[in-house]
Design an enzyme around this catalytic site. Structure first.
Site, PDB file in Angstrom:
ATOM      1  N   ASP A   1      96.964-122.981  68.974  1.00 45.70           N
ATOM      2  CA  ASP A   1      95.872-123.662  68.268  1.00 45.70           C
ATOM      3  C   ASP A   1      96.263-124.082  66.855  1.00 45.70           C
ATOM      4  O   ASP A   1      95.410-124.537  66.083  1.00 45.70           O
ATOM      5  CB  ASP A   1      94.617-122.780  68.229  1.00 45.70           C
ATOM      6  CG  ASP A   1      94.828-121.489  67.456  1.00 45.70           C
ATOM      7  OD1 ASP A   1      95.963-120.975  67.462  1.00 45.70           O
ATOM      8  OD2 ASP A   1      93.877-120.998  66.836  1.00 45.70           O
TER       9      ASP A   1
ATOM     10  N   ASP B   1      97.312-122.542  64.060  1.00 43.73           N
ATOM     11  CA  ASP B   1      97.095-121.855  62.785  1.00 43.73           C
ATOM     12  C   ASP B   1      98.300-121.005  62.365  1.00 43.73           C
ATOM     13  O   ASP B   1      98.449-120.705  61.193  1.00 43.73           O
ATOM     14  CB  ASP B   1      95.784-121.042  62.764  1.00 43.73           C
ATOM     15  CG  ASP B   1      95.649-120.089  63.922  1.00 43.73           C
ATOM     16  OD1 ASP B   1      96.554-120.047  64.781  1.00 43.73           O
ATOM     17  OD2 ASP B   1      94.632-119.369  63.977  1.00 43.73           O
ATOM     18  N   ARG B   2      99.162-120.637  63.326  1.00 43.39           N
ATOM     19  CA  ARG B   2     100.341-119.835  62.956  1.00 43.39           C
ATOM     20  C   ARG B   2     101.567-120.710  62.733  1.00 43.39           C
ATOM     21  O   ARG B   2     101.651-121.809  63.308  1.00 43.39           O
ATOM     22  CB  ARG B   2     100.686-118.870  64.090  1.00 43.39           C
ATOM     23  CG  ARG B   2      99.633-117.834  64.301  1.00 43.39           C
ATOM     24  CD  ARG B   2     100.089-116.836  65.352  1.00 43.39           C
ATOM     25  NE  ARG B   2      99.143-115.736  65.377  1.00 43.39           N
ATOM     26  CZ  ARG B   2      99.377-114.562  65.906  1.00 43.39           C
ATOM     27  NH1 ARG B   2     100.533-114.312  66.493  1.00 43.39           N
ATOM     28  NH2 ARG B   2      98.471-113.615  65.871  1.00 43.39           N
TER      29      ARG B   2
HETATM   30  C1  G1P Z   1      96.638-110.566  65.556  1.00 40.41           C
HETATM   31  C2  G1P Z   1      97.371-110.426  64.244  1.00 40.41           C
HETATM   32  C3  G1P Z   1      96.438-110.722  63.096  1.00 40.41           C
HETATM   33  C4  G1P Z   1      95.811-112.097  63.284  1.00 40.41           C
HETATM   34  C5  G1P Z   1      95.166-112.196  64.649  1.00 40.41           C
HETATM   35  C6  G1P Z   1      94.652-113.595  64.941  1.00 40.41           C
HETATM   36  O1  G1P Z   1      95.591-109.649  65.618  1.00 40.41           O
HETATM   37  O2  G1P Z   1      97.939-109.146  64.099  1.00 40.41           O
HETATM   38  O3  G1P Z   1      97.150-110.654  61.889  1.00 40.41           O
HETATM   39  O4  G1P Z   1      94.848-112.336  62.302  1.00 40.41           O
HETATM   40  O5  G1P Z   1      96.115-111.860  65.657  1.00 40.41           O
HETATM   41  O6  G1P Z   1      95.679-114.539  64.913  1.00 40.41           O
HETATM   42  P1  G1P Z   1      95.697-108.245  66.373  1.00 40.41           P
HETATM   43  O7  G1P Z   1      96.120-108.522  67.791  1.00 40.41           O
HETATM   44  O8  G1P Z   1      96.780-107.472  65.660  1.00 40.41           O
HETATM   45  O9  G1P Z   1      94.340-107.644  66.231  1.00 40.41           O
HETATM   46 ZN    ZN Z   2      96.310-119.156  66.524  1.00 40.40          ZN
END
Ligand code: G1P
Ligand code: ZN
Length: 554
Positions: free
Chosen positions: A285, A287-288
Site C-alpha cells: 500500500d 507506506d513502507r
Molecule cells: C507492524 C510494525 C509496526 C507498523 C505496523 C503497520 O506492526 O511492527 O511498526 O506500524 O506493522 O505497518 P506489528 O505487526 O509489529 O504490530
Molecule cells: Zn503498508
C-alpha cells in the site's frame, strides 16, 4: 433501500493497523458488510449525515468486491459523497493526502499493507479520521463494539459505479455522489510542494553533473507503480530510473510485498552489481520503504529517519516549516534520539503504530518520525510515506553530493552508530507466545541490576512493559512491549505483533549504541551477538516456542 438481517461475527477487532484477515474470512456471507456497517454506525449520526469519505486501496484481491460493499452501504447510511481513486487505487499516504486536501470526515483504506495478497492471501480494511491518520483506539474500539451486537446492515444494491470513469457519478436524486478521482494527482501535487522538483530533475537527469543519476525502484507489484512512474518518469524525466514490478497485481505476483532484505532480496542482488546509485522498494500500500545504496549498502530504517532529520535543510518543506520535533516508535533504533539531543529538538518515544504520531503532529509538536519497520514520514500527511522517503533521500544526495554510503558513514562519525536488528518468529503458537511474554513481564523487577558478561559486560538499568501517556490528550496505552535497558543504553525489546493473521509473531528488537568510529564498520549481527544471546537466555524463547531460529532477521 434494502435492510438485511445479520448476526455478529466474532473477532472483528481492528489491530495495529485496521482489520486484517485471510481473504476467505472476508468472503464469508455478510462479513465485510457487517464491518462496514459497524464502522459507519460508530460515526456519530450528526457527523455522518452529509459527510464526505475517501475510499481507496492497494488493488489486491477482493478489493473490487469490498469497494462495491463500501459504496452500496455508504449510500444507505447518510454519507453524501465518496471520493474514490480511479479503479479504487489509492496508496495509503495518498488517502491521507486526499482526506486532508478535501477536508473529508475520514477515509476507508482497503489493504493488508505488506501482507501477501491473492485468493489465499490477506485482505484488510482500515479507517482513517479527518486529520488523515489512522483512527485512534477510542474509534476502533467503538467500531468493534458495534460489530459485537450488529443486527442488520442497509444498502442500495442498484448503486453501481464504473470506477474507471473519472468524474461525478450521481445517485439517489443527487443525495449520494461518488466522485472518481485520479489516483495520483493530489499526491503528486503535494510532493511538488514538499520537494524542489526542478532541483531533483536536474540532479536525476544529470543536468548539473556529468551523468544522469541511476536509480531503481521496486514497487513489488503493489500500489506504488503508478505513482513512481508519474514522479520519476513523467515529472522528473529520469531516463535512468528503472521501475521494477510497476503494475499493481491482485496477488503481488505471488510475492510478499514487504520491502526488507528478505522479501526484496532480488533488488539487493541488483544493487550489488553496482549499476545503480540508489535502490528503493515499497510495500503493497506504499507506506513502507527500504533504501539501498550502491553495491547493496543497506540503510536501516532507524538510521534513515535520523539522517533525514540531520539533513532536513535539504528539503524545502522543512526549510519553510522548521523541525518542530522528532519521534520514533519505542522499538525503533535510537539514532534519531542522538540528532534530537544534538540539535536541541523536542523528542518523543511512542508505542508501535503510526497513529500515535498524529496527535503530536496535529498539536504542532512533531515534524519528522519513523519506525524500524521501514516506516518514515513527516507531518505533510498523517501516514508514513514510502515515496516521500525516497524523494527525501534524493534531496539530501543532491544537496551533499555524496553517495548513500558516504552520507551514512559521515552521520555515524558525527553522532555515533546505533547497531540494530530485529528477529521475527512468525506463526508461533499464540498460547506459548503469551506465556513467554507473561513470564518476562513478571520478571521485570528482578532483572534490574543483573549483570551479563559476554565479551562485554551488560548491566540491566531498567526493565518494564512500555506504557505511554499521550502528551496531548493524556490517553494512556499499556503493555506495548517488554524493554530491558542496559546501563550503556543498549536495549532488548520483546513484543507481540498486532498485524499478523494466524498464530502469534514474536518480535525481538536489539539496539546498541557505539560512539567509537573505529568500530562502526563491524558487521551488525556480530556486533549484536552478545545481546542476542542474553535476550534468548532471559526470555527462554526456545523453551517456550520450540523455535531455535527466527523466520526473518532484519
Ligand atoms: C507492524 C510494525 C509496526 C507498523 C505496523 C503497520 O506492526 O511492527 O511498526 O506500524 O506493522 O505497518 P506489528 O505487526 O509489529 O504490530
Ligand atoms: Zn503498508
Amino acid at each position: 433501500m434494502e435492510i438485511v438481517a445479520t448476526v455478529p461475527y466474532e473477532g472483528q477487532k481492528p489491530g495495529t493497523s485496521g482489520l486484517r484477515k485471510k481473504v476467505s474470512v472476508f468472503q464469508q456471507v455478510g462479513y465485510t458488510e457487517n464491518f462496514i456497517q459497524s464502522l459507519l454506525n460508530a460515526i456519530p449520526a450528526q457527523q455522518r449525515n452529509g459527510c464526505t469519505l475517501v475510499v481507496g486501496g492497494d488493488g489486491r484481491y477482493f478489493m473490487a468486491k469490498a469497494l462495491n460493499v463500501v459504496v452500496q452501504i455508504a449510500s444507505a447510511n447518510d454519507v453524501a459523497r465518496l471520493v474514490v481513486g480511479q479503479n479504487g487505487i489509492l496508496s495509503t499516504p495518498a488517502v491521507s493526502c486526499v482526506i486532508r486536501k478535501r477536508k473529508a470526515l475520514g477515509g476507508i483504506i482497503m489493504t493488508a499493507s505488506h501482507n501477501p495478497g491473492g485468493l489465499h492471501g490477506d485482505f484488510g480494511i482500515k479507517f482513517n479520521v479527518s486529520n488523515g491518520g489512522p483512527a485512534p483506539e477510542s474509534v476502533t474500539n467503538a467500531i468493534y463494539e458495534q460489530t459485537t451486537s450488529l443486527s442488520h446492515y442497509q444498502l442500495h444494491r442498484n448503486v453501481q459505479v464504473e470506477f474507471n470513469q473519472l468524474g461525478e457519478h450521481v445517485f439517489l436524486d443527487g443525495k449520494f455522489v461518488v466522485e472518481v478521482v485520479s489516483s495520483t494527482d493530489d499526491y503528486v501535487d503535494l510532493m511538488k510542494e514538499v520537494f524542489d522538483f526542478p532541483a531533483l530533475k536536474s540532479f536525476l537527469t544529470g543536468a548539473k553533473r556529468k551523468n544522469p543519476f541511476p536509480i531503481i525502484v521496486d514497487c513489488m507489484s503493489g500500489v506504488v507503480g503508478p505513482y513512481a512512474k508519474r514522479i520519476f518518469c513523467d515529472e522528473l524525466c529520469s531516463s535512468e530510473a528503472r521501475i521494477r514490478n510497476g503494475e499493481p497485481l491482485l496477488d503481488f505476483g505471488g510475492h510478499h510485498p514487504d520491502p526488507n532484505l528478505t522479501y526484496a532480496a532480488d533488488l539487493v542482488a541488483i544493487l550489488k552489481t553496482g549499476d545503480y546509485d540508489l535502490g528503493a522498494a515499497f510495500d503493497g500500500d506504499g507506506d513502507r520503504n527500504m533504501i539501498l545504496g550502491k553495491n547493496g549498502f543497506f540503510v536501516t530504517p532507524s538510521d534513515s529517519v535520523a539522517i533525514i532529520a540531520a539533513n532536513s535543510q535539504a528539503i524545502p518543506y522543512f526549510r519553510t516549516h522548521g523541525l518542530k520535533g522528532l519521534a520514533r516508535s519505542m522499538p525503533t533504533g535510537a539514532a534519531i534520539d542522538c540528532v534530537a539531543k544534538a540539535e536541541g529538538l523536542p523528542f518523543y518515544e511512542v508505542p508501535t503504530g503510526w497513529k500515535y504520531f498524529g496527535n503530536l503532529m496535529d498539536a504542532g509538536r512533531l515534524s519528522l518520525c519513523g519506525e524500524e519497520s521501514f516506516g518514515t514520514g513527516s507531518d505533510h500527511v498523517r501516514e508514513k510515506d514510502g515515496l516521500w522517503a525516497v524523494l527525501a533521500w534524493l534531496s539530501l544526495l543532491a544537496a551533499t553530493g555524496q553517495s548513500v554510503e558516504e552520507v551514512v558513514c559521515a552521520h555515524w562519525k558525527k553522532y555515533g552508530r546505533n547497531f540494530y536488528t530485529r528477529y521475527d518468529y512468525e506463526e508461533v503458537d499464540a498460547a506459548a507466545a503469551n506465556r513467554m511474554m507473561n513470564e518476562l513481564r513478571s520478571k521485570c523487577q528482578s532483572l534490574v541490576g543483573m549483570k551479563y558478561s559476554n565479551d562485554k559486560e551488560y548491566e540491566v538499568k531498567e526493565c518494564d512493559d512500555f506504557a505511554y501517556e499521550d502528551p496531548v490528550d493524556h490517553s494512556t496505552t499499556e503493555k506495548q512491549g517488554i524493554r530491558i535497558i542496559f546501563t550503556d543504553g543498549s536495549r532488548i525489546i520483546f513484543r507481540l505483533s498486532g498485524t499478523g493473521v494466524s498464530g502469534a509473531t514474536i518480535r525481538l528488537y536489539i539496539d546498541s549504541y557505539e560512539k567509537d568510529s573505529g568500530k562502526h564498520t563491524m558487521e551488525t549481527q556480530e556486533a549484536l551477538a552478545p545481546l542476542v544471546s542474553i535476550a534468548l537466555a532471559v526470555s527462554k524463547l526456545k523453551h517456550h516456542t520450540g523455535r531455535d531460529r527466527p523466520t526473518v532477521i532484519t
